[in-house]
Design an enzyme around this catalytic site. Structure first.
Site, PDB file in Angstrom:
ATOM      1  N   HIS A   1       0.818  -1.227   0.000  1.00 50.16           N
ATOM      2  CA  HIS A   1       0.000   0.000   0.000  1.00 50.16           C
ATOM      3  C   HIS A   1       0.846   1.270   0.000  1.00 50.16           C
ATOM      4  CE1 HIS A   1      -2.908   3.038   1.042  1.00 50.16           C
ATOM      5  NE2 HIS A   1      -2.345   3.198   2.224  1.00 50.16           N
TER       6      HIS A   1
ATOM      7  N   GLU B   1       1.206   5.753  12.535  1.00 46.84           N
ATOM      8  CA  GLU B   1      -0.120   5.388  13.004  1.00 46.84           C
ATOM      9  C   GLU B   1      -0.246   3.891  13.278  1.00 46.84           C
ATOM     10  OE1 GLU B   1      -3.270   5.908  10.262  1.00 46.84           O
ATOM     11  OE2 GLU B   1      -4.748   5.357  11.770  1.00 46.84           O
ATOM     12  N   ASP B   2       0.310   3.070  12.393  1.00 48.48           N
ATOM     13  CA  ASP B   2       0.038   1.633  12.459  1.00 48.48           C
ATOM     14  C   ASP B   2       1.162   0.771  13.007  1.00 48.48           C
ATOM     15  OD1 ASP B   2      -2.398   2.180  11.342  1.00 48.48           O
ATOM     16  OD2 ASP B   2      -1.812   1.651   9.295  1.00 48.48           O
TER      17      ASP B   2
END
Ligand code: MN
Length: 512
Positions: A47, A75-76
């Site tokens: 991605h 964020e992840d």
């Protein structure tokens, strides 16, 4: 999308040391996302690599591409902003932080089972707040585009929610940035998920129509090409087919009668310079009968997002109606890539003009003044001022028009703005003493909206004063606030409530 492919793609566009940085970022992100999967089951890293790939396609500078690779790490994963700043510098960290803030706000909204109007509210405010560097929004658009293209792996409810949000927030954003191609890609994907049956109906209808007209259009095209060659104009002609979503919008306007739509297919003539654009227009008009109301000069008067072209629709001797769009290569580049075109890898210094930090004032082309306005709203939001969604829609998400003062000064107003909005924008004293208006030399009513390109003259009289009825004759917050203040000063608003009190008193006395 693999590391090798991305590096291959980047190679011709960046310098040696920048490519090393890119490789470093890919390795960092790959390690950070290890073990994570997309909904499709593929490794997560595909991605961010896709996002970076798109950003290279759009010709973005290296910092933006690096931020694209890293955009989901903070964020992840366990990666921190601090690490990113140490490894890749402040600018990259700033961009990743902006993208993360948008994602976090979205995550907070994802629990909503139904799409609520507030979603758009929050998200648009947020986009504005991070909009202090336009590159954050450009990364977000690349991110959204890849997520939209892999939407088939999501649940139907999620598909619809994301599609609607894309149509209401991201497509207008892309449009504002002049990124015509991205706007269209987002709209097509979103519409195909929001209303699949209508999407397919229109697609079939369009295909049937195009089948009939393509051959005829080919004849027109070669006639035009040989005429342009005779006049020694260097040109490229190509056909452009209307997008399904824009057909859908147009069909709503013409009572669903496709016969009333003249630009299902248009011919685009791209030439070397502005003079050749006008020469080409002249050549076309001497070959075919133009439809008078459909000649548009967006070169002299660009659309508010910076789009430039000449448009004309002609009727051929065989009664075929054909739309032409005439532009230079440069205008074509801008029409497709918009503001992203200004961040070209080879002109990286110009970036700084589009970000406004540490009180630096941004120097933006006139048609992009709205970015400054966006930054002002962002400031008001940071100061915790309340701004209503209606007002945000008018001020930021609606279409914009340009009008001129008689001296030629350019003013940017929301579409549907009335003459008093203009008067108050020029100066509150001019608004206050407005007596009448002249638009393009003609008397113009207070309640008649201004059009793009109008020259507006405010006739003032010293004795003239604001009237209560004017409250219905302004649309912008700016004008409304100024007007209210004047009415209060004059005691008009208060005197009304006084009058109302007297009437109520009389009514009460009658009852007795
Ligand atoms: Mn992402």
């Amino acid at each position: 999308m693999k590391k090798r492919e991305l590096l291959e793609h980047a190679k011709p566009h960046y310098e040696e040391n920048q490519l090393l940085e890119l490789e470093h970022a890919i390795d960092f992100a790959t390690k950070a996302h290890i073990g994570q999967k997309r909904k499709s089951g593929e490794p997560y890293i595909i991605h961010p690599l896709h996002v970076a790939d798109t950003l290279i396609d759009w010709g973005m500078d290296i910092d933006t591409v690096l931020a694209g690779v890293l955009h989901d790490t903070v964020e992840d994963t366990t990666a921190t902003l601090h690490e990113i700043e140490n490894l890749f510098g402040r600018d990259v960290a700033f961009l990743v932080d902006g993208v993360t803030k948008v994602s976090q706000a979205r995550a907070g909204m994802q629990d909503l089972t139904n799409y609520l109007p507030q979603t758009k509210d929050n998200l648009s405010k947020l986009l504005i707040a991070v909009g202090q560097d336009v590159r954050v929004i450009i990364i977000k658009l690349a991110d959204r585009l890849h997520n939209m293209s892999t939407l088939q792996h999501m649940s139907p409810e999620k598909q619809k929610k994301i599609a609607r949000e894309s149509l209401e927030v991201f497509a207008p954003m892309a449009d504002r940035l002049g990124m015509g191609r991205v706007r269209m890609q987002i709209e097509e994907l979103a519409f195909s998920y929001l209303d699949p049956s209508e999407f397919n109906r229109l697609k079939n209808l369009m295909q049937k129509r195009l089948g009939k007209s393509t051959r005829k259009l080919g004849i027109v095209r070669s006639e035009v090409e040989s005429e342009l060659a005779k006049h020694t104009i260097n040109y490229v002609v190509n056909g452009r087919v209307k997008s399904i979503y824009s057909l859908h919008r147009k069909m709503l306007k013409v009572d669903n009668n496709i016969d009333d739509i003249y630009d299902l297919m248009a011919l685009r003539v791209i030439v070397e310079n502005k003079e050749d654009c006008y020469r080409t227009l002249g050549i076309l008009h001497s070959m075919y009968q133009p439809m008078i109301s459909r000649i548009k000069d967006y070169i002299a008067i660009p659309k508010p997002n910076g789009y430039q072209s000449l448009h004309t629709t002609v009727i051929t001797p065989s009664k075929q109606i054909v739309e032409f769009q005439i532009r230079t290569f440069e205008m074509h580049e801008y029409a497709e890539r918009g503001l992203a075109a200004s961040f070209h890898y080879h002109e990286q210094k110009s970036n700084k003009d589009y970000s406004k930090r540490k009180g630096q004032s941004a120097t933006l082309p006139a048609q992009l003044q709205w970015i400054t306005q966006m930054q002002e709203v962002a400031q008001r939001l940071r100061d915790n001022e309340e701004i209503s969604q209606d007002q945000l829609n008018i001020d930021l998400f609606g279409n914009r028009i340009f009008v001129y003062s008689p001296k030629g000064d350019l003013y940017n107003l929301p579409e549907g703005a009335l003459p008093l909005d203009f008067a108050y924008l020029v100066h509150s004293d001019i608004g206050k003493h407005a007596y009448s208006f002249r638009v393009n030399g003609n008397i113009h009513a207070f309640d008649k909206p201004l059009q793009n390109g109008d020259v507006v003259e405010v006739v003032t009289r010293k004795m003239s004063q604001p009237k209560q009825a004017w409250q219905e004759l302004v649309t912008t917050t700016h004008a409304r606030n100024k007007l209210r203040a004047h009415l209060r000063q004059l005691g008009i608003i208060e005197s009304l409530s006084g009058a109302a009190a007297i009437i109520r008193e009389k009514a009460a006395r009658k009852k007795k």
